[in-house]
Design a protein around this motif. Structure first.
Motif, mmCIF file in Angstrom:
data_model
loop_
_atom_site.group_PDB
_atom_site.id
_atom_site.type_symbol
_atom_site.label_atom_id
_atom_site.label_comp_id
_atom_site.label_asym_id
_atom_site.label_seq_id
_atom_site.Cartn_x
_atom_site.Cartn_y
_atom_site.Cartn_z
ATOM 1 N N ASP A 70 0.425 -0.525 0.389
ATOM 2 C CA ASP A 70 0.221 -0.270 -0.095
ATOM 3 C C ASP A 70 0.809 0.778 0.015
ATOM 4 O O ASP A 70 1.453 1.650 1.331
ATOM 5 N N LEU A 71 0.923 2.082 -1.714
ATOM 6 C CA LEU A 71 2.042 3.008 -1.210
ATOM 7 C C LEU A 71 1.505 4.247 -0.719
ATOM 8 O O LEU A 71 2.061 5.767 -0.980
ATOM 9 N N ARG A 72 0.283 4.364 -0.282
ATOM 10 C CA ARG A 72 0.270 5.268 0.815
ATOM 11 C C ARG A 72 -0.357 5.130 2.100
ATOM 12 O O ARG A 72 -0.362 6.981 2.511
ATOM 13 N N ASP A 73 0.617 3.905 2.481
ATOM 14 C CA ASP A 73 0.772 4.004 3.960
ATOM 15 C C ASP A 73 1.931 4.773 4.089
ATOM 16 O O ASP A 73 3.196 3.848 4.172
ATOM 17 N N ILE A 74 2.171 5.526 4.163
ATOM 18 C CA ILE A 74 3.172 6.721 4.944
ATOM 19 C C ILE A 74 3.831 7.528 5.962
ATOM 20 O O ILE A 74 2.904 8.097 6.282
ATOM 21 N N ALA A 75 4.144 6.942 6.184
ATOM 22 C CA ALA A 75 4.660 7.402 7.852
ATOM 23 C C ALA A 75 6.240 8.253 8.565
ATOM 24 O O ALA A 75 5.911 9.253 8.643
ATOM 25 N N MET A 76 6.947 8.508 7.249
ATOM 26 C CA MET A 76 7.468 9.896 6.426
ATOM 27 C C MET A 76 7.303 10.678 6.933
ATOM 28 O O MET A 76 6.180 11.050 6.050
ATOM 29 N N ARG A 77 7.601 11.706 7.457
ATOM 30 C CA ARG A 77 7.098 13.405 7.339
ATOM 31 C C ARG A 77 8.349 14.349 6.831
ATOM 32 O O ARG A 77 9.180 14.392 6.880
ATOM 33 N N ALA A 78 7.625 15.046 6.156
ATOM 34 C CA ALA A 78 8.290 16.246 5.076
ATOM 35 C C ALA A 78 7.266 17.431 6.260
ATOM 36 O O ALA A 78 5.890 17.824 6.126
ATOM 37 N N THR A 79 8.507 18.454 6.898
ATOM 38 C CA THR A 79 7.571 19.564 7.467
ATOM 39 C C THR A 79 8.334 20.745 7.173
ATOM 40 O O THR A 79 9.320 20.696 6.372
ATOM 41 N N PRO A 80 7.519 21.782 6.757
ATOM 42 C CA PRO A 80 8.363 22.745 6.275
ATOM 43 C C PRO A 80 9.145 23.696 6.926
ATOM 44 O O PRO A 80 9.582 23.401 8.418
ATOM 45 N N ASP A 81 10.212 23.541 6.418
ATOM 46 C CA ASP A 81 11.523 24.666 7.359
ATOM 47 C C ASP A 81 12.239 26.252 6.196
ATOM 48 O O ASP A 81 12.787 25.762 5.255
ATOM 49 N N GLY A 82 12.022 27.252 6.753
ATOM 50 C CA GLY A 82 12.217 28.244 6.061
ATOM 51 C C GLY A 82 11.305 27.850 4.539
ATOM 52 O O GLY A 82 10.641 27.950 4.975
ATOM 53 N N ALA A 83 12.120 28.029 3.613
ATOM 54 C CA ALA A 83 11.303 28.058 2.421
ATOM 55 C C ALA A 83 11.343 27.061 1.552
ATOM 56 O O ALA A 83 11.086 26.703 0.546
ATOM 57 N N GLY A 84 12.122 26.274 2.399
ATOM 58 C CA GLY A 84 12.357 24.334 2.114
ATOM 59 C C GLY A 84 11.268 22.935 2.700
ATOM 60 O O GLY A 84 10.203 23.936 3.352
ATOM 61 N N TRP A 85 12.032 22.431 2.729
ATOM 62 C CA TRP A 85 11.126 21.209 3.919
ATOM 63 C C TRP A 85 11.672 20.177 4.563
ATOM 64 O O TRP A 85 13.576 20.408 3.434
ATOM 65 N N ARG A 86 11.945 20.047 5.583
ATOM 66 C CA ARG A 86 12.818 19.367 6.241
ATOM 67 C C ARG A 86 12.112 17.349 6.081
ATOM 68 O O ARG A 86 10.671 16.813 6.654
ATOM 69 N N LEU A 87 12.692 16.618 6.081
ATOM 70 C CA LEU A 87 12.722 14.504 5.760
ATOM 71 C C LEU A 87 12.895 14.108 6.954
ATOM 72 O O LEU A 87 14.069 13.798 6.747
ATOM 73 N N ASN A 88 11.826 13.508 7.670
ATOM 74 C CA ASN A 88 12.345 12.445 8.652
ATOM 75 C C ASN A 88 11.499 10.937 8.342
ATOM 76 O O ASN A 88 10.168 10.881 7.978
ATOM 77 N N GLY A 89 12.191 9.561 8.337
ATOM 78 C CA GLY A 89 11.491 8.361 8.037
ATOM 79 C C GLY A 89 12.599 7.418 7.205
ATOM 80 O O GLY A 89 13.909 7.891 7.579
ATOM 81 N N GLU A 90 11.866 6.583 7.466
ATOM 82 C CA GLU A 90 12.347 5.082 6.500
ATOM 83 C C GLU A 90 12.014 4.759 5.500
ATOM 84 O O GLU A 90 10.823 4.626 5.519
ATOM 85 N N LYS A 91 12.830 4.214 4.138
ATOM 86 C CA LYS A 91 12.375 3.613 3.794
ATOM 87 C C LYS A 91 12.823 2.154 3.078
ATOM 88 O O LYS A 91 14.013 2.127 3.219
ATOM 89 N N LYS A 92 12.104 1.583 2.847
ATOM 90 C CA LYS A 92 12.703 -0.055 2.828
ATOM 91 C C LYS A 92 12.478 -0.481 1.738
ATOM 92 O O LYS A 92 12.003 -0.306 0.428
ATOM 93 N N VAL A 93 14.155 -1.133 1.226
ATOM 94 C CA VAL A 93 14.010 -2.061 -0.382
ATOM 95 C C VAL A 93 13.946 -1.012 -1.472
ATOM 96 O O VAL A 93 13.243 -1.389 -1.549
ATOM 97 N N VAL A 94 14.637 -0.151 -1.100
ATOM 98 C CA VAL A 94 14.130 0.754 -2.550
ATOM 99 C C VAL A 94 15.504 0.017 -3.403
ATOM 100 O O VAL A 94 17.152 -0.092 -3.748
ATOM 101 N N LEU A 95 14.797 -0.315 -4.394
ATOM 102 C CA LEU A 95 15.646 -0.789 -5.848
ATOM 103 C C LEU A 95 16.726 0.318 -6.335
ATOM 104 O O LEU A 95 16.713 0.908 -6.799
#
Length: 396
Positions: A129-154
């Motif tokens: 289920d590609l909709r099931d996403i726990a990784m978060r992206a939060t605004p950081d100034g003019a950009g974004w800050r990403l936190n989380g883990e992705k598994k089995v990235v080809l």
């Protein structure tokens, strides 16, 4: 429906087939898989020289405006050759950038073969289920800050750029609130663990710790990434179906040759009627899968063409056809891959599971494809869930 390929497509397939037979033999592939890198830069350069990295990309970015049927021809030959270079991962990622329509410079580098891509979409809890996403992206100034883990990235560790899905709003499994980002693989805070998978391909677990990107890293629209994500995933599933067909074709041919040469009681075992029946069953599965995969490629090509010339609301029917065709194809190809692979291994006997024989490598690749971007159960449920499946829905 006319399923005959164009002369240009057949010529491209022939050129790719000749290169594989000459320079990408089974033994050469085994050496590449066993190397520390797990891929060959020389082979990648050849794919770029043949124009394959530019094939599906827009002409404005140095591509050839190829569609899903053009890619079907290429992926089928790569499946026959068991090519392990990150071509699928890169073309899958390029579909995100193409649909986002805001990263022309990156697409130019992909077309030239200078940039490899990887799609960091799956997570530990999400399964298919590609909709099931726990990784978060939060605004950081003019950009974004990403936190989380992705598994089995080809081919994550072989890529220069990651396509990352993250949640910027909504609940964990909502379609709304998903945003896609183009993240440099060498960005501060990106940590990878590269491994070799069952089929010889490389994959990585990717951890993002306070990774910052600019506003221009967003692919598409903030909070509205699901439309691109779903469409690109269907495109990727179509590519995998074509690759599986090539692998099944080669495995079927190798099994037939083995039955003609392996002897028992003084005759080739291919003369035994029971084994002939099993080969006939394999052929039926293979041809049914081929028809479904071709139909999916045609539907994907039609949707790509419509998306470039019509407003989004005018493409609703075409998008629905794409979903149904891809779900049906991935299910049927997955079934056929499992049946053909298992039968081929049994008909080869003990030799079928040895590393020295191509049969085991084809079976491993087919097994991995069946689990990538949704297995049979996932796509069967997806097909059933499409509007109009039940008679009462049609009547309503």
């Amino acid at each position: 429906m006319d399923f005959n390929f164009k002369e240009e497509q057949l010529q491209l397939a022939d050129a790719l087939k000749r290169w594989i037979a000459r320079d990408y033999t089974f033994e050469a592939r085994r050496a590449i898989v066993g190397s520390p890198a797990g891929v060959s830069e020389a082979a990648w350069a050849t794919l770029a020289e043949l124009g394959l990295t530019a094939l599906p990309l827009p002409e404005a970015q140095g591509g050839f405006d190829g569609d899903a049927v053009d890619m079907f021809v290429v992926m089928q030959e790569l499946g026959r050759g068991l090519v392990v270079e990150p071509y699928f991962a890169t073309m899958f990622g390029a579909e995100f950038l193409r649909r986002g329509r805001a990263h022309e410079a990156l697409l130019e580098r992909v077309a030239a073969g200078d940039l490899k891509l990887a799609c960091a979409l799956g997570e530990r809890q999400s399964r298919h289920d590609l909709r099931d996403i726990a990784m978060r992206a939060t605004p950081d100034g003019a950009g974004w800050r990403l936190n989380g883990e992705k598994k089995v990235v080809l081919h994550g560790a072989q890529a220069g750029l990651l396509i990352v899905s993250a949640r910027t709003a909504g609940a964990q499994r909502d379609e709304d609130g998903i945003t896609l980002f183009a993240v440099p693989a060498d960005a501060a805070g990106v940590v990878m663990r590269d491994v070799r998978m069952l089929d010889g391909q490389r994959a990585a677990d990717v951890l993002l710790r306070d990774v910052t990107v600019g506003a221009d890293a967003v692919i598409g629209t903030v909070d509205e990434g699901w439309t691109i994500l779903e469409a690109a995933a269907d495109h990727g599933a179509g590519l995998l179906c074509a690759e599986a067909l090539g692998a099944m074709d080669a495995l079927f041919g190798a099994t037939l040759d083995y039955l003609k040469t392996r002897q028992q009681f003084g005759v080739p075992i291919g003369k035994f009627q029971a084994l002939q029946h099993r080969m006939a069953d394999m052929y039926v599965h293979l041809e049914q899968a081929r028809s479904m995969a071709l139909l999916a490629a045609v539907r994907l090509a039609a949707e790509q063409k419509a998306a470039g010339h019509q407003a989004e609301d005018a493409c609703t029917g075409i998008v629905a056809e794409r979903r149904r065709a891809v779900a049906a194809a991935k299910y049927r190809v997955g079934q056929a891959a499992r049946f053909v692979g298992q039968q081929a291994i049994q008909l080869h006997g003990g030799m079928g599971v040895t590393d020295e024989l191509p049969a085991s490598h084809y079976f491993k690749r087919l097994s991995t494809i069946e689990l990538t971007l949704g297995d049979c159960d996932h796509h069967l449920a997806r097909f059933i869930a499409q509007p109009g499946f039940y008679d009462d829905e049609e009547a309503a």
